[in-house]
Design a protein around this motif. Structure first.
Motif, mmCIF file in Angstrom:
data_model
loop_
_atom_site.group_PDB
_atom_site.id
_atom_site.type_symbol
_atom_site.label_atom_id
_atom_site.label_comp_id
_atom_site.label_asym_id
_atom_site.label_seq_id
_atom_site.Cartn_x
_atom_site.Cartn_y
_atom_site.Cartn_z
ATOM 1 N N LEU A 41 0.852 -1.184 0.000
ATOM 2 C CA LEU A 41 0.000 0.000 0.000
ATOM 3 C C LEU A 41 0.891 1.238 0.000
ATOM 4 O O LEU A 41 1.725 1.413 0.881
ATOM 5 C CB LEU A 41 -0.939 -0.013 1.199
ATOM 6 C CG LEU A 41 -1.859 -1.245 1.292
ATOM 7 C CD1 LEU A 41 -2.831 -1.080 2.448
ATOM 8 C CD2 LEU A 41 -2.605 -1.487 -0.015
ATOM 9 N N ASP A 42 0.682 2.083 -0.994
ATOM 10 C CA ASP A 42 1.613 3.161 -1.279
ATOM 11 C C ASP A 42 1.352 4.433 -0.465
ATOM 12 O O ASP A 42 2.277 5.121 -0.054
ATOM 13 C CB ASP A 42 1.559 3.481 -2.775
ATOM 14 C CG ASP A 42 2.708 4.355 -3.212
ATOM 15 O OD1 ASP A 42 3.780 4.281 -2.588
ATOM 16 O OD2 ASP A 42 2.536 5.128 -4.169
ATOM 17 N N ARG A 43 0.096 4.761 -0.252
ATOM 18 C CA ARG A 43 -0.264 5.949 0.518
ATOM 19 C C ARG A 43 -1.396 5.610 1.481
ATOM 20 O O ARG A 43 -2.514 6.111 1.360
ATOM 21 C CB ARG A 43 -0.699 7.080 -0.414
ATOM 22 C CG ARG A 43 0.347 7.551 -1.414
ATOM 23 C CD ARG A 43 1.484 8.290 -0.741
ATOM 24 N NE ARG A 43 2.361 8.923 -1.717
ATOM 25 C CZ ARG A 43 3.368 8.322 -2.348
ATOM 26 N NH1 ARG A 43 3.611 7.042 -2.096
ATOM 27 N NH2 ARG A 43 4.120 8.980 -3.202
ATOM 28 N N PRO A 44 -1.140 4.717 2.453
ATOM 29 C CA PRO A 44 -2.226 4.270 3.322
ATOM 30 C C PRO A 44 -2.846 5.381 4.155
ATOM 31 O O PRO A 44 -3.995 5.267 4.581
ATOM 32 C CB PRO A 44 -1.557 3.217 4.210
ATOM 33 C CG PRO A 44 -0.093 3.519 4.157
ATOM 34 C CD PRO A 44 0.145 4.076 2.787
ATOM 35 N N HIS A 45 -2.100 6.464 4.372
ATOM 36 C CA HIS A 45 -2.663 7.591 5.123
ATOM 37 C C HIS A 45 -3.701 8.349 4.297
ATOM 38 O O HIS A 45 -4.475 9.132 4.838
ATOM 39 C CB HIS A 45 -1.549 8.539 5.566
ATOM 40 C CG HIS A 45 -0.765 9.130 4.437
ATOM 41 N ND1 HIS A 45 0.147 8.386 3.717
ATOM 42 C CD2 HIS A 45 -0.743 10.375 3.895
ATOM 43 C CE1 HIS A 45 0.690 9.151 2.786
ATOM 44 N NE2 HIS A 45 0.168 10.367 2.870
ATOM 45 N N ILE A 46 -3.724 8.092 2.978
ATOM 46 C CA ILE A 46 -4.722 8.710 2.105
ATOM 47 C C ILE A 46 -5.825 7.724 1.765
ATOM 48 O O ILE A 46 -7.015 8.016 1.902
ATOM 49 C CB ILE A 46 -4.063 9.221 0.806
ATOM 50 C CG1 ILE A 46 -3.041 10.313 1.137
ATOM 51 C CG2 ILE A 46 -5.125 9.745 -0.170
ATOM 52 C CD1 ILE A 46 -2.217 10.756 -0.052
ATOM 53 N N SER A 47 -5.428 6.524 1.324
ATOM 54 C CA SER A 47 -6.403 5.502 0.943
ATOM 55 C C SER A 47 -5.755 4.129 1.003
ATOM 56 O O SER A 47 -4.593 3.972 0.605
ATOM 57 C CB SER A 47 -6.906 5.759 -0.484
ATOM 58 O OG SER A 47 -7.655 4.648 -0.947
ATOM 59 N N LEU A 48 -6.507 3.142 1.472
ATOM 60 C CA LEU A 48 -6.000 1.763 1.516
ATOM 61 C C LEU A 48 -6.144 1.079 0.164
ATOM 62 O O LEU A 48 -5.797 -0.095 0.019
ATOM 63 C CB LEU A 48 -6.736 0.969 2.595
ATOM 64 C CG LEU A 48 -6.548 1.476 4.029
ATOM 65 C CD1 LEU A 48 -7.280 0.561 5.011
ATOM 66 C CD2 LEU A 48 -5.066 1.567 4.400
ATOM 67 N N GLY A 49 -6.640 1.806 -0.835
ATOM 68 C CA GLY A 49 -6.776 1.242 -2.179
ATOM 69 C C GLY A 49 -5.665 1.659 -3.117
ATOM 70 O O GLY A 49 -5.628 1.234 -4.266
ATOM 71 N N ILE A 50 -4.735 2.508 -2.633
ATOM 72 C CA ILE A 50 -3.613 2.939 -3.469
ATOM 73 C C ILE A 50 -2.418 2.042 -3.166
ATOM 74 O O ILE A 50 -1.971 1.956 -2.024
ATOM 75 C CB ILE A 50 -3.238 4.406 -3.192
ATOM 76 C CG1 ILE A 50 -4.431 5.328 -3.445
ATOM 77 C CG2 ILE A 50 -2.053 4.826 -4.063
ATOM 78 C CD1 ILE A 50 -4.174 6.774 -3.064
ATOM 79 N N ASP A 85 -5.765 -7.227 2.036
ATOM 80 C CA ASP A 85 -7.192 -7.436 1.774
ATOM 81 C C ASP A 85 -7.774 -6.388 0.837
ATOM 82 O O ASP A 85 -8.633 -6.693 0.008
ATOM 83 C CB ASP A 85 -7.982 -7.413 3.094
ATOM 84 C CG ASP A 85 -7.714 -8.635 3.960
ATOM 85 O OD1 ASP A 85 -7.559 -9.736 3.397
ATOM 86 O OD2 ASP A 85 -7.660 -8.495 5.190
ATOM 87 N N THR A 86 -7.305 -5.152 0.959
ATOM 88 C CA THR A 86 -7.918 -4.061 0.207
ATOM 89 C C THR A 86 -7.548 -4.056 -1.271
ATOM 90 O O THR A 86 -8.145 -3.304 -2.049
ATOM 91 C CB THR A 86 -7.534 -2.701 0.813
ATOM 92 O OG1 THR A 86 -6.102 -2.596 0.849
ATOM 93 C CG2 THR A 86 -8.105 -2.545 2.216
ATOM 94 N N ILE A 87 -6.573 -4.871 -1.673
ATOM 95 C CA ILE A 87 -6.200 -4.889 -3.091
ATOM 96 C C ILE A 87 -6.350 -6.267 -3.731
ATOM 97 O O ILE A 87 -5.748 -6.548 -4.764
ATOM 98 C CB ILE A 87 -4.774 -4.334 -3.298
ATOM 99 C CG1 ILE A 87 -3.730 -5.136 -2.501
ATOM 100 C CG2 ILE A 87 -4.717 -2.857 -2.940
ATOM 101 C CD1 ILE A 87 -2.298 -4.769 -2.875
ATOM 102 N N VAL A 88 -7.167 -7.117 -3.138
ATOM 103 C CA VAL A 88 -7.430 -8.429 -3.731
ATOM 104 C C VAL A 88 -8.045 -8.274 -5.118
ATOM 105 O O VAL A 88 -7.637 -8.946 -6.076
ATOM 106 C CB VAL A 88 -8.347 -9.271 -2.815
ATOM 107 C CG1 VAL A 88 -8.897 -10.486 -3.556
ATOM 108 C CG2 VAL A 88 -7.592 -9.723 -1.565
ATOM 109 N N ASP A 121 7.104 4.718 8.286
ATOM 110 C CA ASP A 121 6.638 3.500 8.939
ATOM 111 C C ASP A 121 5.295 3.105 8.333
ATOM 112 O O ASP A 121 4.290 3.784 8.512
ATOM 113 C CB ASP A 121 6.493 3.751 10.439
ATOM 114 C CG ASP A 121 6.089 2.495 11.206
ATOM 115 O OD1 ASP A 121 5.634 1.520 10.575
ATOM 116 O OD2 ASP A 121 6.209 2.505 12.442
ATOM 117 N N THR A 122 5.292 1.988 7.597
ATOM 118 C CA THR A 122 4.070 1.525 6.942
ATOM 119 C C THR A 122 3.588 0.204 7.533
ATOM 120 O O THR A 122 2.824 -0.533 6.918
ATOM 121 C CB THR A 122 4.298 1.401 5.422
ATOM 122 O OG1 THR A 122 3.068 1.127 4.756
ATOM 123 C CG2 THR A 122 5.298 0.309 5.099
ATOM 124 N N SER A 123 4.035 -0.098 8.762
ATOM 125 C CA SER A 123 3.763 -1.394 9.383
ATOM 126 C C SER A 123 2.278 -1.690 9.561
ATOM 127 O O SER A 123 1.831 -2.825 9.334
ATOM 128 C CB SER A 123 4.436 -1.462 10.756
ATOM 129 O OG SER A 123 5.793 -1.149 10.681
#
Length: 206
Positions: A68-77, A107-110, A192-194
């Motif tokens: 996930l590239d920008r989880p602070h913006i969206s879990l779909g990116i 889960d969000t990018i299945v 930190d993207t943990s």
């Protein structure tokens, strides 16, 4: 059948291609030489030889990707280089060795990962259906995509479940963030993207 010399030559050329530092990150020249020294031969060739020895027709191979590239913006990116590479590898081990690829992502990018596998010519089915397709004799080139937990306890439990159920011949990671010795997963920029990254480390360790 290629000779050993031709295999080595092809391996050298593939290694050279994947060592081209297109984005100028200035890291690959630090990582490749010690890995190559340890392997004693082209890394891509060494990996291919291991897969040929480890995988049989109808056997499951776990391919883990997604970041996930920008989880602070969206879990779909998510990163866009790992999934196509994983799909190409899934196609190769399926068509070349008859293995059944089960691809593990967040889960969000299945669903996006399923579309990438479809584009690579693989029919995405439920895991047990993909395994059944491999033994059916019908021309169905199947794979499966599964979500993997980002929470450590759940990931450890899921790792044991997957390994017990599918007995994979190989576990491969492609463009997947790994934990440091404190259990933290950092991006290349140090973020930190943990919290949102699937804890594939626990599957590999298991």
């Amino acid at each position: 059948m290629l000779s050993e010399d031709k295999h080595l030559l092809v391996g050298e050329r593939v290694d050279a291609l994947v060592n081209v530092d297109v984005p100028s990150r200035n890291v690959i020249h630090l990582l490749y030489p010690p890995a190559r020294k340890k392997a004693g031969r082209p890394l891509c060739l060494s990996a291919a030889e291991l897969l040929v020895k480890s995988l049989a027709k109808g056997q499951v191979v776990l391919i883990c990707t997604g970041w996930l590239d920008r989880p602070h913006i969206s879990l779909g990116i998510a990163e866009t280089d790992g999934p196509p590479g994983a799909a190409a590898l899934a196609r190769a081990v399926h068509r070349g060795l008859g293995a059944v690829p089960l691809v593990l992502v967040e889960d969000t990018i299945v669903e996006p990962m399923s579309r990438v596998l479809n584009a690579a010519g693989l029919r995405v089915l439920a895991p047990d259906e993909a395994i059944k397709a491999a033994g059916s004799g019908a021309p169905i080139h199947a794979a499966s995509v599964m979500g993997f937990p980002s929470e450590s306890a759940a990931a450890a439990e899921e790792a044991r479940r997957i390994l017990d159920r599918y007995s994979p011949g190989a576990v491969i990671t492609v463009e997947k963030g790994g934990m440091n010795d404190r259990g933290v997963i950092h991006t290349s920029r140090g973020a930190d993207t943990s919290a949102h990254t699937a804890k594939i480390d626990l599957l590999v360790l298991e």
